[in-house]
Design an enzyme around this catalytic site. Structure first.
Site, mmCIF file in Angstrom:
data_model
loop_
_atom_site.group_PDB
_atom_site.id
_atom_site.type_symbol
_atom_site.label_atom_id
_atom_site.label_comp_id
_atom_site.label_asym_id
_atom_site.label_seq_id
_atom_site.Cartn_x
_atom_site.Cartn_y
_atom_site.Cartn_z
ATOM 1 N N SER A 1 1.269 -9.909 -0.456
ATOM 2 C CA SER A 1 0.926 -8.484 -0.437
ATOM 3 C C SER A 1 1.299 -7.764 0.856
ATOM 4 O O SER A 1 1.464 -6.546 0.846
ATOM 5 C CB SER A 1 -0.568 -8.312 -0.713
ATOM 6 N N GLU B 1 -9.485 -14.009 -4.067
ATOM 7 C CA GLU B 1 -10.307 -13.434 -2.992
ATOM 8 C C GLU B 1 -10.573 -14.466 -1.905
ATOM 9 O O GLU B 1 -10.559 -15.665 -2.167
ATOM 10 C CB GLU B 1 -11.694 -13.093 -3.559
ATOM 11 N N LYS C 1 0.810 -1.222 0.000
ATOM 12 C CA LYS C 1 0.000 0.000 0.000
ATOM 13 C C LYS C 1 0.846 1.276 0.000
ATOM 14 O O LYS C 1 0.380 2.332 -0.431
ATOM 15 C CB LYS C 1 -0.939 0.034 1.211
ATOM 16 N N SER D 1 -8.631 1.555 8.614
ATOM 17 C CA SER D 1 -8.025 1.101 9.868
ATOM 18 C C SER D 1 -6.861 0.176 9.541
ATOM 19 O O SER D 1 -6.230 -0.373 10.412
ATOM 20 C CB SER D 1 -9.062 0.361 10.710
ATOM 21 N N ASP E 1 -17.161 -11.153 -4.024
ATOM 22 C CA ASP E 1 -17.860 -10.157 -4.856
ATOM 23 C C ASP E 1 -17.109 -9.892 -6.155
ATOM 24 O O ASP E 1 -17.720 -9.660 -7.200
ATOM 25 C CB ASP E 1 -18.043 -8.850 -4.088
ATOM 26 N N GLY F 1 -15.951 -13.744 0.678
ATOM 27 C CA GLY F 1 -16.217 -12.422 0.104
ATOM 28 C C GLY F 1 -15.857 -12.404 -1.362
ATOM 29 O O GLY F 1 -14.950 -11.694 -1.779
HETATM 30 C C1 LIG Z 1 -5.165 -3.704 0.721
HETATM 31 C C2 LIG Z 1 -4.572 -5.056 0.733
HETATM 32 C C3 LIG Z 1 -4.933 -6.036 -0.217
HETATM 33 C C4 LIG Z 1 -6.001 -5.799 -1.265
HETATM 34 O O1 LIG Z 1 -5.636 -4.766 -2.130
HETATM 35 P P1 LIG Z 1 -6.702 -4.036 -3.077
HETATM 36 O O2 LIG Z 1 -5.928 -3.035 -3.815
HETATM 37 O O3 LIG Z 1 -7.758 -3.436 -2.178
HETATM 38 O O4 LIG Z 1 -7.308 -5.088 -3.934
HETATM 39 C C5 LIG Z 1 -4.278 -7.249 -0.193
HETATM 40 N N1 LIG Z 1 -3.334 -7.526 0.747
HETATM 41 C C6 LIG Z 1 -2.973 -6.622 1.683
HETATM 42 C C7 LIG Z 1 -1.927 -7.005 2.656
HETATM 43 C C8 LIG Z 1 -3.573 -5.358 1.700
HETATM 44 O O5 LIG Z 1 -3.215 -4.463 2.646
#
Ligand SMILES: *Cc1c(COP(=O)(O)O)cnc(C)c1O
Length: 322
Positions: free
Chosen positions: A307, A207, A56, A81, A213, A211
């Protein structure tokens, strides 16, 4: 929404230039054990080692870097959050601008402390009686702040696209790539880089099963809204995709698949024991999906985006020892 101007790979390249010297170029790790289990060559792009512990930071820093001098002076507002809050707070600190983060009263103390630690002002709201978007908009109007959403923004998703750009630059083209999916900023950015750098690569969004969607939206061709899902994958607890993100996902992604919470826990255990990495549940979606699809991946070169790695130690221990 019609007539959206969608970002392109050129915007990902511009984001990469802005991030250079600020974001970590995260490692690509491998596991012989896993390669044997799947019968493929697997490359993990480890955003759990990104600054503030998740990808992020990339989208947030890219978006804030593009502010005009007036926008910088007034500052940024975000509601989250989770990892987006910390990405915005750290980016604002590095760029020398004020940040206001709207968080629920009952947000985990560790996350509130981390966000304040980056110098952001935290404004609390009651998640049962108050509307955080209304609060964010009111603050934005009253104080001239610029609101940056967590995924449905061209600069945010272009920043997230630098993850896959770096992966392809390091390991070359892949046959398949798996990325976690919440609101779609990561997946849509990944799609821009994939179609530019490895056009034949099969791209999968993953996903939580509770969830799905995004899967429903992908299959029906319309954005499907659901209630906030109950899952340990808190980074993917989004009730719907964004307009920008869905337009790109619909065009460029091959399929959206799901993983159960139990499969995420198995993946967390694998990362901890075999690869010595703490990965948060949402970060495990890609590995869980690749294990589910292993028969289709035999002999292939496969990329998996991890991620993020932000999880309380107590929660980590509870999940892996249950
Ligand atoms: C936000 C986040 C996601 C999902 O990312 P999107 O851009 O909302 O699809 C996946 N893994 C982590 C660790 C995140 O913080």
């Amino acid at each position: 929404m019609t007539n959206l101007t969608l970002p392109t790979f050129a915007d990902v390249e511009a984001a990469a230039a802005r991030l250079s010297g600020f974001a970590n170029r995260t490692p690509v790790n491998t596991s012989r054990t896993l390669n044997e289990i799947i019968g493929a060559e697997v490359f993990f792009k480890c955003e759990n080692f990104q600054r503030m512990g998740a990808f992020k930071f990339r989208g947030a820093f890219n978006a804030l870097s593009k502010f005009s001098p007036e926008q910088r002076r007034a500052g940024v507002v975000a509601f989250s959050s989770g990892n987006h809050a910390q990405g915005i707070a750290l980016s604002a600190k590095l760029l020398g601008m004020p940040a206001t983060i709207v968080m629920p009263h009952d947000a985990p103390a560790a996350k509130v402390a981390a966000t304040k630690g980056y110098g952001a002002t935290v404004v609390h709201y009651d998640r049962y009686t108050e509307d955080r978007e209304a609060i964010g908009r009111k603050l934005a109007q009253a104080q001239g702040l610029t609101l940056i959403p967590p995924y449905d923004h061209p600069d945010v998703l272009a920043g997230q696209g630098t993850v896959a750009k770096e992966l392809f630059e390091e390991v070359g083209p892949l046959d398949a790539l798996f990325a976690p999916l919440g609101g779609g900023g990561l997946l849509s950015g990944t799609a821009l880089s994939t179609r530019a750098l490895a056009p034949a690569c099969q791209l999968y969004g993953v996903e939580p099963e509770a969830g799905n969607d995004g899967q429903q939206s992908f299959r029906s061709g319309e954005i499907v809204h659901i209630d906030t899902p109950r899952t340990i994958a808190d980074g993917a607890q989004t009730p719907h995709l964004g307009h920008y993100t869905f337009a790109i996902i619909k065009r460029d992604v091959d399929d959206i698949v799901t993983a159960t919470d139990a499969e995420l826990v198995e993946a967390m255990k694998f990362f901890a024991t075999r690869m010595k990495m703490i990965v948060e549940p949402t970060g495990c979606l890609g590995l869980a999906a690749a294990l589910n699809m292993k028969d289709a991946l035999k002999g292939k070169r496969v990329g998996i985006v991890i991620s993020g790695g932000n999880i309380d130690l107590e929660q980590f221990c509870a999940l892996v020892s249950a």
